[in-house]
Design an enzyme around this catalytic site. Structure first.
Site, PDB file in Angstrom:
ATOM      1  N   ASP A   2     -21.099  47.051 -46.729  1.00  0.00           N
ATOM      2  CA  ASP A   2     -21.995  46.704 -47.827  1.00  0.00           C
ATOM      3  C   ASP A   2     -22.215  47.938 -48.687  1.00  0.00           C
ATOM      4  O   ASP A   2     -21.917  49.063 -48.278  1.00  0.00           O
ATOM      5  CB  ASP A   2     -23.334  46.212 -47.250  1.00  0.00           C
ATOM      6  CG  ASP A   2     -24.342  45.874 -48.343  1.00  0.00           C
ATOM      7  OD1 ASP A   2     -23.984  45.130 -49.262  1.00  0.00           O
ATOM      8  OD2 ASP A   2     -25.472  46.379 -48.288  1.00  0.00           O
ATOM      9  N   SER A   3     -22.829  47.709 -49.848  1.00  0.00           N
ATOM     10  CA  SER A   3     -23.141  48.823 -50.736  1.00  0.00           C
ATOM     11  C   SER A   3     -24.280  49.692 -50.201  1.00  0.00           C
ATOM     12  O   SER A   3     -24.475  50.803 -50.671  1.00  0.00           O
ATOM     13  CB  SER A   3     -23.545  48.264 -52.102  1.00  0.00           C
ATOM     14  OG  SER A   3     -24.588  47.323 -51.944  1.00  0.00           O
ATOM     15  N   CYS A  48     -21.390  42.404 -48.697  1.00  0.00           N
ATOM     16  CA  CYS A  48     -21.993  42.594 -50.016  1.00  0.00           C
ATOM     17  C   CYS A  48     -21.465  41.526 -50.984  1.00  0.00           C
ATOM     18  O   CYS A  48     -20.250  41.432 -51.209  1.00  0.00           O
ATOM     19  CB  CYS A  48     -21.609  43.984 -50.526  1.00  0.00           C
ATOM     20  SG  CYS A  48     -22.196  44.336 -52.178  1.00  0.00           S
ATOM     21  N   GLU A  73     -36.432  46.408 -51.430  1.00  0.00           N
ATOM     22  CA  GLU A  73     -36.372  47.746 -50.828  1.00  0.00           C
ATOM     23  C   GLU A  73     -37.755  48.397 -50.823  1.00  0.00           C
ATOM     24  O   GLU A  73     -38.062  49.217 -49.962  1.00  0.00           O
ATOM     25  CB  GLU A  73     -35.321  48.600 -51.539  1.00  0.00           C
ATOM     26  CG  GLU A  73     -33.944  47.986 -51.349  1.00  0.00           C
ATOM     27  CD  GLU A  73     -32.793  48.966 -51.312  1.00  0.00           C
ATOM     28  OE1 GLU A  73     -33.000  50.145 -51.616  1.00  0.00           O
ATOM     29  OE2 GLU A  73     -31.682  48.512 -50.978  1.00  0.00           O
ATOM     30  N   CYS A  90     -27.055  37.322 -52.457  1.00  0.00           N
ATOM     31  CA  CYS A  90     -27.217  38.779 -52.393  1.00  0.00           C
ATOM     32  C   CYS A  90     -27.767  39.115 -51.019  1.00  0.00           C
ATOM     33  O   CYS A  90     -28.583  38.363 -50.474  1.00  0.00           O
ATOM     34  CB  CYS A  90     -28.193  39.238 -53.488  1.00  0.00           C
ATOM     35  SG  CYS A  90     -28.627  40.985 -53.380  1.00  0.00           S
ATOM     36  N   HIS A 106     -29.918  41.082 -50.035  1.00  0.00           N
ATOM     37  CA  HIS A 106     -31.354  41.340 -49.918  1.00  0.00           C
ATOM     38  C   HIS A 106     -32.215  40.084 -49.904  1.00  0.00           C
ATOM     39  O   HIS A 106     -33.357  40.120 -49.473  1.00  0.00           O
ATOM     40  CB  HIS A 106     -31.813  42.223 -51.086  1.00  0.00           C
ATOM     41  CG  HIS A 106     -31.351  43.644 -51.008  1.00  0.00           C
ATOM     42  ND1 HIS A 106     -30.026  43.980 -50.855  1.00  0.00           N
ATOM     43  CD2 HIS A 106     -32.038  44.807 -51.064  1.00  0.00           C
ATOM     44  CE1 HIS A 106     -29.921  45.298 -50.826  1.00  0.00           C
ATOM     45  NE2 HIS A 106     -31.130  45.825 -50.947  1.00  0.00           N
TER      46      HIS A 106
HETATM   47  N1  DGL Z   1     -25.395  44.355 -51.532  1.00  0.00           N
HETATM   48  C1  DGL Z   1     -25.573  43.926 -52.893  1.00  0.00           C
HETATM   49  C2  DGL Z   1     -25.235  42.429 -52.998  1.00  0.00           C
HETATM   50  O1  DGL Z   1     -25.223  41.695 -52.037  1.00  0.00           O
HETATM   51  C3  DGL Z   1     -26.992  44.181 -53.388  1.00  0.00           C
HETATM   52  C4  DGL Z   1     -27.301  45.647 -53.591  1.00  0.00           C
HETATM   53  C5  DGL Z   1     -26.454  46.283 -54.687  1.00  0.00           C
HETATM   54  O2  DGL Z   1     -26.639  45.959 -55.873  1.00  0.00           O
HETATM   55  O3  DGL Z   1     -25.606  47.102 -54.342  1.00  0.00           O
HETATM   56  O4  DGL Z   1     -24.958  41.959 -54.080  1.00  0.00           O
END
Ligand code: DGL
Length: 270
Positions: free
Chosen positions: A15-16, A78, A157, A189, A191
């Site tokens: 993931d990012s 992600c 976050e 997403c 989050h």
């Molecule tokens: N992990 C990213 C997603 O699922 C969210 C956080 C980001 O923007 O890097 O889209």
């Protein structure tokens, strides 16, 4: 079974940042005997507002890192990377690749009755149209309404999961989606699963929330069965985490996503 893949190897998830830990959590619950290696690019998050070229470059680096660890399966947790770089991963990987968008699209179609589906995600995910493509590839009759929700990542976050600011933001973002009478809403997403109680409150009991993290855990279980890749060992699973930076509050945020202690965190240079 692919002879080069070892069923006792870990599953690679990336993931990012820390958000993909929602997918790890769902995997641990669904597949408690599988080892998981997680990579989160905490130094360069967020990806959701970056260009396709930049995301593809970062995705290549992370894929190569995990492939060197001999993972038996790669999971793109992600949504943003899955939306714009899934092919980059598939081109590089000898191991099978699953991505959250594919899993979320299948789960959305299973959840909807009216075929009116809402999708929320980062601006890059929504602009890519990846969910619409994935859903229409399976069912061209489905009607999609998408909404980019750029503020949700920082709000989650910050831990403002039921803060009045988040409530107002949610109402504002979801008004146009709800006016299309959707009967299911894809949380596109990493989050957003943390916002589920608030989202359910705003959309009402008749709209089903489609959590792409748990959809991914189901897809993973099915793939391991199909490919005969379930871990045959009875030893406890190994969980390891690599991040590119350990930001302030990393532990707090990570544990919120995981719902449990976050041990064995290493800093990796790409
Ligand atoms: N992990 C990213 C997603 O699922 C969210 C956080 C980001 O923007 O890097 O889209």
């Amino acid at each position: 079974m692919n002879p080069t893949l070892d069923p006792s190897s870990p599953i690679g998830v990336f993931d990012s940042g820390v958000g993909g830990l929602t997918v790890v959590r769902a995997l641990m619950e669904r597949l408690p005997f599988e080892s998981i290696y997680y990579f989160g690019d905490t130094a360069r998050v967020p990806y959701g507002v970056k260009s396709v070229q930049t995301i593809a470059h970062y995705t290549t680096q992370i894929t190569e890192f995990l492939l060197e660890k001999q993972v038996k399966l790669l999971i793109i947790a992600c949504n943003t990377m899955a939306a714009v770089s899934a092919q980059v991963v598939r081109d590089l990987s000898p191991a099978p690749v699953l991505d959250v968008i594919e899993a979320g699209a299948l789960a959305a179609l299973a959840a909807t009755e009216s075929k009116r589906i809402g999708v929320i995600g980062t601006p890059t995910t929504i602009n890519s149209n990846a969910y619409a493509r994935a859903i229409h590839a399976i069912d061209p009759a489905a009607r999609l309404t998408s909404q980019a929700c750029a503020l949700f990542v920082p709000l989650v976050e910050e831990g403002w999961l039921d803060h009045p600011v988040t409530q107002l933001t949610t109402q504002k973002y979801l008004r146009p989606v709800l006016s299309e009478n959707v009967d299911s809403l894809v949380l596109g997403c990493t989050h957003y699963p943390l916002l589920k109680p608030l989202l359910q409150d705003v959309v009402g009991p008749d709209v089903r929330l489609v959590d792409s993290a748990s959809a991914m855990a189901e897809r993973t279980a099915a793939l391991l069965t199909d490919m005969n890749l379930h871990n045959p060992r009875n030893t406890p699973p190994e969980y390891r985490y690599w991040v590119t930076d350990v930001p302030l509050r990393f532990q707090t945020i990570g544990e919120r996503f995981m719902g449990r202690a976050l041990n064995h965190v290493h800093v990796a240079a790409l």
